[in-house]
Design a protein around this motif. Sequence first.
Motif, short mmCIF file in Angstrom:
data_model
loop_
_atom_site.label_atom_id
_atom_site.label_comp_id
_atom_site.label_asym_id
_atom_site.label_seq_id
_atom_site.Cartn_x
_atom_site.Cartn_y
_atom_site.Cartn_z
N VAL A 1 0.80 5.56 0.11
CA VAL A 1 0.00 6.75 0.41
C VAL A 1 0.80 7.97 0.01
O VAL A 1 2.03 8.00 0.16
CB VAL A 1 -0.39 6.83 1.90
CG1 VAL A 1 -1.30 5.70 2.29
CG2 VAL A 1 0.83 6.87 2.80
N ARG B 1 0.86 -1.19 0.00
CA ARG B 1 0.00 0.00 0.00
C ARG B 1 0.89 1.23 0.00
O ARG B 1 1.86 1.31 0.74
CB ARG B 1 -0.89 0.05 1.24
CG ARG B 1 -1.82 -1.09 1.39
CD ARG B 1 -3.01 -0.93 0.50
NE ARG B 1 -3.85 -2.12 0.64
CZ ARG B 1 -5.10 -2.16 0.29
NH1 ARG B 1 -5.70 -1.10 -0.18
NH2 ARG B 1 -5.78 -3.27 0.41
N TYR C 1 -1.08 -0.45 -4.36
CA TYR C 1 -2.48 -0.13 -4.13
C TYR C 1 -2.58 1.10 -3.24
O TYR C 1 -1.74 1.30 -2.36
CB TYR C 1 -3.19 -1.31 -3.45
CG TYR C 1 -3.11 -2.57 -4.28
CD1 TYR C 1 -4.06 -2.83 -5.26
CD2 TYR C 1 -2.06 -3.46 -4.11
CE1 TYR C 1 -3.97 -3.97 -6.04
CE2 TYR C 1 -1.96 -4.60 -4.90
CZ TYR C 1 -2.92 -4.85 -5.85
OH TYR C 1 -2.82 -5.97 -6.64
N ASP C 2 -3.62 1.91 -3.46
CA ASP C 2 -3.86 3.03 -2.57
C ASP C 2 -4.67 2.54 -1.36
O ASP C 2 -4.95 1.34 -1.24
CB ASP C 2 -4.54 4.18 -3.31
CG ASP C 2 -5.93 3.85 -3.84
OD1 ASP C 2 -6.51 2.80 -3.44
OD2 ASP C 2 -6.44 4.62 -4.66
N LEU C 3 -5.05 3.43 -0.49
CA LEU C 3 -5.75 3.02 0.74
C LEU C 3 -7.12 2.43 0.47
O LEU C 3 -7.63 1.64 1.26
CB LEU C 3 -5.88 4.21 1.69
CG LEU C 3 -4.58 4.66 2.34
CD1 LEU C 3 -4.81 5.89 3.20
CD2 LEU C 3 -3.96 3.54 3.15
N GLU C 4 -7.73 2.79 -0.66
CA GLU C 4 -9.04 2.24 -1.00
C GLU C 4 -8.92 0.92 -1.75
O GLU C 4 -9.93 0.33 -2.13
CB GLU C 4 -9.84 3.24 -1.85
CG GLU C 4 -10.33 4.45 -1.08
CD GLU C 4 -9.25 5.50 -0.91
OE1 GLU C 4 -8.42 5.66 -1.82
OE2 GLU C 4 -9.23 6.15 0.14
N GLY C 5 -7.70 0.45 -2.01
CA GLY C 5 -7.50 -0.81 -2.69
C GLY C 5 -7.44 -0.70 -4.20
O GLY C 5 -7.41 -1.72 -4.89
N HIS C 6 -7.41 0.54 -4.73
CA HIS C 6 -7.30 0.72 -6.18
C HIS C 6 -5.86 0.46 -6.61
O HIS C 6 -4.92 0.97 -6.01
CB HIS C 6 -7.73 2.13 -6.59
CG HIS C 6 -9.13 2.45 -6.22
ND1 HIS C 6 -9.44 3.43 -5.32
CD2 HIS C 6 -10.30 1.90 -6.61
CE1 HIS C 6 -10.74 3.49 -5.17
NE2 HIS C 6 -11.29 2.56 -5.94
#
Length: 121
Positions: free
Chosen positions: A24, A22, A52-57
Amino acid sequence: MFIKIKKNLGIYMEHNGLEKRRLVPVTSNFLLNADHIAEASFYTIKERKVRYDLEGHEFELPVNTRVVHVQMTYLYASHNDRAKGQDQVVERQYYKLFFFPENVEPYEEIRGVIESQVANL
């Protein structure tokens, strides 16, 4: 001595407090105590990497992204007891700072500060 990582410079970060893979964006200023850095490495990503970003994208790190990876001293480690307290895992805190290819100046500045405290033999 402290190293100030400034917000809104296009720097992305990975550290122990996040799930694996992840990233950020650095959205607020923070300080790293340079006296507590045990290991530092600098490298450039040469192949496709997915994070991945924090939203899982999912997003792809560009080739030639530069990375500053610092491991903190054992004073900044977590101790996790394993099965029935027989083993103990010590995990030092780390920070990986990612600088995309168009964002070379902050990378060079941070690298210069860290290398200024290194004796090359």
